[in-house]
Scaffold this active site. Structure first.
Site, PDB file in Angstrom:
ATOM      1  N   ASP A  23     -18.526 -26.164  88.725  1.00  0.00           N
ATOM      2  CA  ASP A  23     -17.434 -26.881  88.058  1.00  0.00           C
ATOM      3  C   ASP A  23     -16.400 -25.941  87.440  1.00  0.00           C
ATOM      4  OD1 ASP A  23     -18.527 -29.231  88.829  1.00  0.00           O
ATOM      5  OD2 ASP A  23     -18.591 -30.134  86.826  1.00  0.00           O
ATOM      6  N   ASN A  40     -16.627 -31.708  92.852  1.00  0.00           N
ATOM      7  CA  ASN A  40     -17.013 -32.991  92.264  1.00  0.00           C
ATOM      8  C   ASN A  40     -16.847 -32.922  90.750  1.00  0.00           C
ATOM      9  OD1 ASN A  40     -17.898 -35.592  92.092  1.00  0.00           O
ATOM     10  ND2 ASN A  40     -20.042 -35.174  92.576  1.00  0.00           N
ATOM     11  N   ASP A  79     -24.318 -38.187  78.911  1.00  0.00           N
ATOM     12  CA  ASP A  79     -24.989 -37.262  79.832  1.00  0.00           C
ATOM     13  C   ASP A  79     -26.433 -37.028  79.426  1.00  0.00           C
ATOM     14  OD1 ASP A  79     -22.807 -37.089  81.387  1.00  0.00           O
ATOM     15  OD2 ASP A  79     -22.126 -35.133  80.675  1.00  0.00           O
ATOM     16  N   GLU A 106     -21.242 -38.511  88.853  1.00  0.00           N
ATOM     17  CA  GLU A 106     -21.488 -37.820  90.118  1.00  0.00           C
ATOM     18  C   GLU A 106     -22.093 -38.763  91.164  1.00  0.00           C
ATOM     19  OE1 GLU A 106     -21.477 -36.527  87.260  1.00  0.00           O
ATOM     20  OE2 GLU A 106     -21.151 -34.345  87.307  1.00  0.00           O
ATOM     21  N   HIS A 108     -26.422 -32.923  89.674  1.00  0.00           N
ATOM     22  CA  HIS A 108     -27.177 -31.902  88.943  1.00  0.00           C
ATOM     23  C   HIS A 108     -28.068 -32.496  87.872  1.00  0.00           C
ATOM     24  CE1 HIS A 108     -23.807 -31.745  85.741  1.00  0.00           C
ATOM     25  NE2 HIS A 108     -23.579 -32.761  86.529  1.00  0.00           N
ATOM     26  N   ARG A 109     -27.580 -33.527  87.190  1.00  0.00           N
ATOM     27  CA  ARG A 109     -28.385 -34.077  86.088  1.00  0.00           C
ATOM     28  C   ARG A 109     -29.596 -34.863  86.599  1.00  0.00           C
ATOM     29  NH1 ARG A 109     -26.020 -31.978  82.215  1.00  0.00           N
ATOM     30  NH2 ARG A 109     -23.767 -31.924  82.049  1.00  0.00           N
ATOM     31  N   LYS A 129     -23.966 -26.974  89.795  1.00  0.00           N
ATOM     32  CA  LYS A 129     -22.765 -27.575  89.209  1.00  0.00           C
ATOM     33  C   LYS A 129     -22.591 -27.123  87.763  1.00  0.00           C
ATOM     34  CE  LYS A 129     -20.274 -31.900  89.379  1.00  0.00           C
ATOM     35  NZ  LYS A 129     -19.686 -32.190  88.090  1.00  0.00           N
TER      36      LYS A 129
END
Ligand code: C5P
Length: 695
Positions: free
Chosen positions: A59, A108, A357, A385, A429-430, A455
């Site tokens: 990112d 993204n 998040d 995402e 990623h999360r 990311k």
């Protein structure tokens, strides 16, 4: 993984063995949200800013590359790892033309496109120009209409190049109209507001009057807006919140002034995985880089975790988590940990609007709770995402949970026991990071496309495995070739009832795999890629490479030599690190190699450095080879060993040397049994000293 961005080579799936405990300290990578805000502000500023601890990830990479394409000078090579940005004072030097638009690719990264767009609109109002912004396929499904409408209302010329309402976009530089306020909706993403606020000081100077940004609808993720205000304040731009019924922010005509140096805080969202692991896996786990003084809203995740039953402690720039159980025992019996299915957290019912998040991590914590966990007001998950409500629900169900969900909420009913599963990560990623915590549930978990963590946290799995390894008693035995490490280590392991890792075997297998594919032993990238993706399985002490036993083949001298040649490459060593740490399982591990105590298990309870004279070692190796039916010559063996030692000891990464605090044993005149007993005795001594018990 984001297309063509990451240099990190990642396997297709990553197997996480069942973990029982976790402890230690992790220094967090820089905050993604702060890093990308500060990059853009430093680029728009007057003067030059040194950015310290900026996050290096996909990112931030797309933001840096976009700014460089617009002519901003960003030096990413200062030797201390800092980044130097020379601001353009609100005027990008390269803005293209309708015949030749500048092409920006934002991957993204929602924050990148949503903050760059208003900056471009404002910066190009005086210069003209034409810029196209595109991203990966998912980016082209993420909404941006509210922001485009807000900009168009003051005359901006923005066209949708694909689906109306979504990227890709074309921005043309045109003069802007003065307006009493710019209106933007706040209920889809707070990033729209952040984008307008960051561009506003330049616009206010063009207008010669304050810019007022009015938020319509509920403003979600409010703490992120406070973060924007705090970062802008560091650039000398106050963002005033007007009093009154409406939510309006006002920015006077102000120069954005480079603060010379900006140190980025650790990432609070990334902290959530480790804090959660500390709660699920007993801990304590300390995250360093965020704490009481942080400007990031996601630190409030720690309070949510506290509601679930975790114990949290705060420092100015650290947070520590652990769990209440077992009641007062700081050193739970390892046997207890082996058998306990962690279900010691409490289910909660929470409004997660302020921590969108980190709330994903709470969902996975819910799998370990005694009752259901309900997370509300998380509608923004749908446009991240991936559709995170759908994704979290699907993966929790895959693990055996029952899940209910609505358009902006989710409820997880934890299962009695987790099912073994391959977690889909949806290029998010999360998803990968939060579901890695399921490996604390007494079952092995596979993570699909683990490389998507690049990311925001390229080294996530290494960091996690490092802390998990610290919860396991580890004894390391390092030393030069043929010092007897393997024999001693395997016998010590048998005596203590521990697992055994022959790390040299991994280097040998990587060398053999490379040779089988005709890979040039100097091609670091190809070697690393092979070491990362090779299918390797251990059945007892038998190593299977792509399903074929290689136990004999890797014992050849020539394979050992090749191993030492490829072992000089840092990225290859990094690739083998995870595989090595995965061996750290209860009740304990004995690991032998060159850097077990210095690099792979730096927190090992006991570190031994085993050596012997070169002649004695050559003779031992000679005997070993002859016994196995290989032909050998003592003089050439001796020369080979010395060459190998010299290479291992002089390489730049992880050179062979005794770890600090290591017990050095010269075995030249000792029998195997004497050395084994010396090591076992040393182990019992440190164990009693550290834990009050023998092992
Ligand atoms: O111990 P063994 O002879 O099997 O190791 C083969 C080679 O692999 C060593 O000479 C060394 O270069 C490399 N190695 C390493 N780090 C380790 C283990 C082995 O660099 N932990």
């Amino acid at each position: 993984m984001a297309q063509g961005l990451s240099l990190v080579i990642a396997p297709k799936t990553l197997l996480l063995s069942p973990r029982r405990g976790i402890t230690g300290e992790v220094v967090l990578p820089g905050s993604k949200s702060i890093s990308n805000r500060v990059l853009l502000l430093a680029a728009l500023a007057k003067g030059s800013t040194r950015l310290v601890r900026l996050l290096k990830s996909d990112d931030t990479e797309v933001m840096i590359q976009s700014l460089q394409r617009l002519g901003v000078a960003i030096d990413v090579s200062p030797p201390d790892g800092a980044i130097q940005v020379t601001g353009c004072n609100g005027v990008f030097s390269q803005t293209g033309s309708t015949a030749h638009p500048i092409q920006l690719f934002v991957g993204n990264s929602g924050l990148t496109i949503r903050t760059l767009l208003p900056a471009l609109v404002v910066a190009m109002a005086r210069t003209g120009g034409c810029v196209d912004i595109s991203g990966v396929a998912r980016m082209h499904e993420r909404p941006i209409q509210d922001l485009v409408d807000g900009c168009r209302a003051i005359g901006a010329k923005i066209d949708y190049l694909g689906q109306p309402g979504f990227p890709p976009l074309r921005v043309e530089g045109v003069p802007l109209r003065v307006a009493p306020a710019i209106t933007v909706r706040g209920d889809t993403s707070s990033q729209y507001l952040t984008g307008l606020l960051q561009a506003a000081p330049i616009l206010a100077r063009q207008w010669g009057q304050p810019v007022r940004v009015k938020v319509e609808g509920e403003l979600i993720s409010q703490p992120y807006v406070e973060m924007t205000r705090s970062v802008m304040a560091r650039f000398g731009v106050p963002v005033k919140r007007e009093t009154g019924a409406e939510l309006v922010y006002a920015i006077a005509p102000t120069e954005i002034i480079a603060p010379e140096e900006f140190a980025v805080e650790g990432d609070a969202s990334s902290a959530s995985y480790f804090l959660a692991a500390g709660a699920i896996g007993h801990g304590p786990v300390r995250v360093v880089g965020v704490g009481r003084d942080s400007v990031q809203g996601d630190i409030h995740f720690a309070q949510a975790l506290e509601k679930m039953g975790a114990q949290i402690q705060w420092g100015p720039d650290w947070i520590e988590s652990s769990c209440h159980e077992p009641a007062a025992d700081a050193h739970p019996m390892e046997e207890d940990l082996v058998h306990r299915m962690p279900h010691h957290l409490r289910g909660v019912d929470l409004d997660c609007n302020a921590i969108p998040d980190a709330a994903m991590t709470l969902a996975v914590c819910g799998l370990f709770a005694a009752g259901p966990t309900t997370l509300r007001n998380i509608g923004s998950w749908r446009v991240k995402e991936t559709d995170r409500i759908a994704a979290v629900a699907a993966e929790c169900e895959r693990l055996g949970a029952r899940v209910e969900s609505g358009h902006d909420w989710i409820r997880i009913h934890p299962p009695q026991a987790l099912l073994p599963a391959t977690i889909q990560t949806y290029d998010d990623h999360r998803m990968a990071m939060s579901f890695s915590l399921a490996s604390f549930g007494n079952t092995a978990i596979r993570i699909d496309d683990p490389g998507c963590v690049a990311k925001t946290f390229p080294e996530y799995f290494e960091a996690l495995s490092g802390l998990c390894a610290q919860a396991v008693p580890v004894l390391t035995i390092d030393g030069p070739t043929a010092s007897g490490k393997g024999t001693i280590a395997s016998q010590v392991a048998a005596e203590l009832g521990f697992g055994y890792l022959d790390s040299g075997a991994l280097y040998r297998i990587a060398a053999l795999a490379a040779q089988q594919e005709g890979i040039d032993l100097k091609d670091e990238r190809a070697l690393t890629s092979k070491a990362t993706t090779m299918e390797l399985e251990f059945q007892g002490q038998t190593a299977l490479l792509d399903g074929v036993s290689v136990g004999e083949a890797i014992r050849q001298e020539q394979v050992g030599l090749m191993a030492s040649q490829i072992a000089v490459f840092p990225s290859l060593r990094q690739a083998l690190m995870l595989r090595q740490r995965d061996f750290a399982r209860l009740p304990g591990l004995v690991a032998d190699g060159r850097d077990m105590g210095t690099v792979v298990f730096p927190h090992a309870r006991l570190k031994v450095f085993l050596t012997a004279t070169p002649r004695a070692r050559a003779e031992r190796r000679y005997k070993q080879l002859i016994d196995k039916g290989f032909s050998a010559n003592l003089d050439s063996l001796s020369a080979d060993l010395e060459a190998r030692d010299a290479r291992d000891a002089s390489r730049a990464v992880a050179p062979l040397k005794p770890a600090s605090g290591a017990v050095v044993i010269d075995s030249t005149d000792l029998s195997i049994n004497e050395v084994v007993q010396a090591v076992v005795n040393a182990w019992h001594q440190v164990s009693v000293k550290q834990t009050g018990r023998l092992t």
